[in-house]
Design a protein around this motif. Structure first.
Motif, PDB file in Angstrom:
ATOM      1  N   LEU A 223      37.840  10.366  37.557  1.00 25.69           N
ATOM      2  CA  LEU A 223      37.461   9.256  38.446  1.00 25.69           C
ATOM      3  C   LEU A 223      36.139   8.620  38.029  1.00 25.69           C
ATOM      4  CD1 LEU A 223      38.366   7.905  41.208  1.00 25.69           C
ATOM      5  CD2 LEU A 223      36.608   9.326  42.264  1.00 25.69           C
ATOM      6  N   TRP A 224      35.271   9.428  37.437  1.00 27.46           N
ATOM      7  CA  TRP A 224      33.906   9.006  37.098  1.00 27.46           C
ATOM      8  C   TRP A 224      33.868   7.780  36.176  1.00 27.46           C
ATOM      9  CZ3 TRP A 224      30.057  13.124  34.678  1.00 27.46           C
ATOM     10  CH2 TRP A 224      28.766  12.621  34.707  1.00 27.46           C
ATOM     11  N   GLY A 225      34.873   7.612  35.323  1.00 32.95           N
ATOM     12  CA  GLY A 225      34.846   6.539  34.312  1.00 32.95           C
ATOM     13  C   GLY A 225      34.798   5.143  34.912  1.00 32.95           C
ATOM     14  N   PRO A 226      34.120   4.202  34.217  1.00 40.00           N
ATOM     15  CA  PRO A 226      33.962   2.840  34.747  1.00 40.00           C
ATOM     16  C   PRO A 226      35.259   2.039  34.852  1.00 40.00           C
ATOM     17  CG  PRO A 226      33.066   2.984  32.518  1.00 40.00           C
ATOM     18  CD  PRO A 226      33.404   4.378  32.940  1.00 40.00           C
ATOM     19  N   ALA A 227      36.333   2.445  34.131  1.00 35.39           N
ATOM     20  CA  ALA A 227      37.601   1.729  34.293  1.00 35.39           C
ATOM     21  C   ALA A 227      38.306   2.175  35.565  1.00 35.39           C
ATOM     22  CB  ALA A 227      38.506   1.981  33.087  1.00 35.39           C
ATOM     23  N   HIS A 228      37.830   3.285  36.173  1.00 33.83           N
ATOM     24  CA  HIS A 228      38.476   3.839  37.388  1.00 33.83           C
ATOM     25  C   HIS A 228      37.431   3.815  38.513  1.00 33.83           C
ATOM     26  CE1 HIS A 228      41.237   6.105  39.739  1.00 33.83           C
ATOM     27  NE2 HIS A 228      41.277   7.248  39.083  1.00 33.83           N
ATOM     28  N   GLY A 229      37.180   4.943  39.146  1.00 36.00           N
ATOM     29  CA  GLY A 229      36.280   4.961  40.316  1.00 36.00           C
ATOM     30  C   GLY A 229      34.856   4.552  40.011  1.00 36.00           C
TER      31      GLY A 229
END
Ligand code: CMC
Length: 393
Positions: A223-229
């Protein structure tokens, strides 16, 4: 491709059958167990929604009272867990702390490890839902150098969270009902979203029979990634960087430029090819919170609205069907509530824990369930022999 389908990014692969969440991307519709997100956000509390997602039906009054009481009774963390927080540098990103601490929960509950037993799963679900706000608030308190606040059982879920975030031992925290309600709706809007990257990560991790707390920690990492959460954090940083309505055009041009890696954060979605219904609700809450706090002229909110308007009139965004997603306005609301930018994704994780657990449980109780094991198209070197080190040139 032999008998495999090559599908990078799983654009056309259904990985499971699910009866939890339904999205109609063309219409911009989101249903939890058949109920429209708009009705749930308006009429139900997050605790009701959590019950609904896991159990498939909305609770009766008695069922809700019982579930709510059980969640309240499990909201404290084992005292030994404090050491996990203090082991991190104070400036560690709170998502790094979350990955570690939630994963560590898997080492604490040896009493309920038979996941074929429904009651063991229920206790684990209640523990997770109850402890996530405590964990998020502790990550924040440690970061700012204030003492950890114990949960208050006289408060509801969202109010207790705000108390643990912003209360101190010197002063009783009186949560503002408008902010409590906004927080509760933010949780509801993030509770589940079918087979997104982090949920698929939780399912894949869990498909080996691994501990669900550890699997959810894997979901948090994804989730941490900028494309996701991580997009909510990235979106607010982007708005701050743009700084002024006069510079919106320049950033829109950058987003359209194929040679520039910059993307408009909080815009676009794999499934929604229409306005994300969560973004609409979030924009409404944003209005309410800013009005309550006397911040109607908030610079970033005005900037976000101007950016949205310009993008939605631009041919590039129209043609590619790029609309604001849930992350576009959520940062502005959270910032107004007083939550620092680096904590936004932790709040997403707190709420999504309900979906992650429910999806994990649906998988392990599905008679068709198998370990997840994608295949590949090998494009590397053909078989060859090792050349001795001395002879390599
Ligand atoms: N700004 C500019 N162009 C974009 C954007 C954007 N935000 N999003 C997509 N595009 C373009 C993209 O370059 C591609 O162009 P082309 O067809 O010419 O190559 C086209 O639109 C299709 O996009 P894609 O990247 O192939 O679509 P995807 O389904 O693989 O990616 C996405 C979806 C959400 C990762 C992407 O839209 C994105 O990176 N958005 C910004 C980050 C963001 O807001 N993420 C939050 C997602 S929603 C909730 C959550 O998970 O947190």
């Amino acid at each position: 491709t032999g008998h495999f389908t090559y599908d990078p990014g799983f654009l056309s692969t259904a990985s499971c059958r699910s009866s939890i969440t339904y999205i109609d991307g063309e219409k911009g519709e989101l249903l939890y167990r058949g109920y429209p997100i708009e009705q749930l956000a308006e009429q139900c509390s997050f605790i009701e929604v959590a019950y609904l997602l896991r159990n498939g039906e909305l609770p009766t009054k008695t069922e809700l009272e019982d579930f709510d009481n059980r969640v309240r009774r499990h909201n404290m963390l084992h005292d030994q867990m404090n050491r996990f927080f203090t082991g991190f540098r104070r400036d560690a990103h709170p998502m790094a702390v979350m990955v570690g601490v939630v994963g560590a929960l898997s080492a604490f509950y040896h009493d309920v490890l038979d996941f074929s037993d429904a009651e063991h799963r229920t206790v684990s679900f209640i523990r997770l839902v109850a402890k996530m706000p405590t964990i998020v608030a502790m990550a924040y308190k440690y970061n700012v150098g204030q003492p950890f606040m114990y949960p208050r059982n006289d408060l509801g879920y969202a109010a207790n969270f705000l108390h643990m975030m912003f209360g101190t031992p010197c002063e009783k925290y009186e949560p503002n009902p408008v902010l409590v309600r906004a927080m509760d709706v933010i949780f509801t809007l993030h509770a589940d979203h079918e087979q997104n990257a982090s949920t698929s990560t939780v399912r894949l991790a869990g498909s080996s029979g691994a501990n669900p707390f550890a699997c959810i920690s894997a979901g948090i990492a994804c989730l941490w990634g900028p494309a996701h959460g991580g997009a909510n954090e990235a979106c607010l940083r982007m708005l701050e960087e743009i700084g002024d309505v006069s510079r919106v055009g320049e950033y829109i041009e950058r987003a359209k430029d194929k040679n520039d890696p910059f993307k408009l954060m909080g815009f676009g979605h794999r499934v929604y090819k229409n306005y994300d219904p969560r973004a609409k609700l979030m924009r409404q809450i944003c209005h309410e919170v800013l009005q309550e706090l006397g911040l109607e002229n908030d610079r970033l909110f005005k900037l976000a609205m101007a950016l949205e308007k310009i993008a939605l009139e631009d041919e590039y965004f129209v043609e590619k069907k790029l609309y604001p997603n849930v992350d576009f306005y959520s940062g502005i609301v959270q910032r107004a509530i007083g939550i620092p930018t680096s904590m936004f994704t932790c709040i997403f994780a707190l709420a999504r824990t309900v979906g992650w657990f429910t999806q994990w449980e649906e998988m392990i109780t599905d008679p068709e369930y198998k370990i997840g094991r994608p295949r590949q198209l090998y494009v590397g070197a053909p078989r060859r022999d090792v050349v001795p080190l001395d002879a390599r040139g």
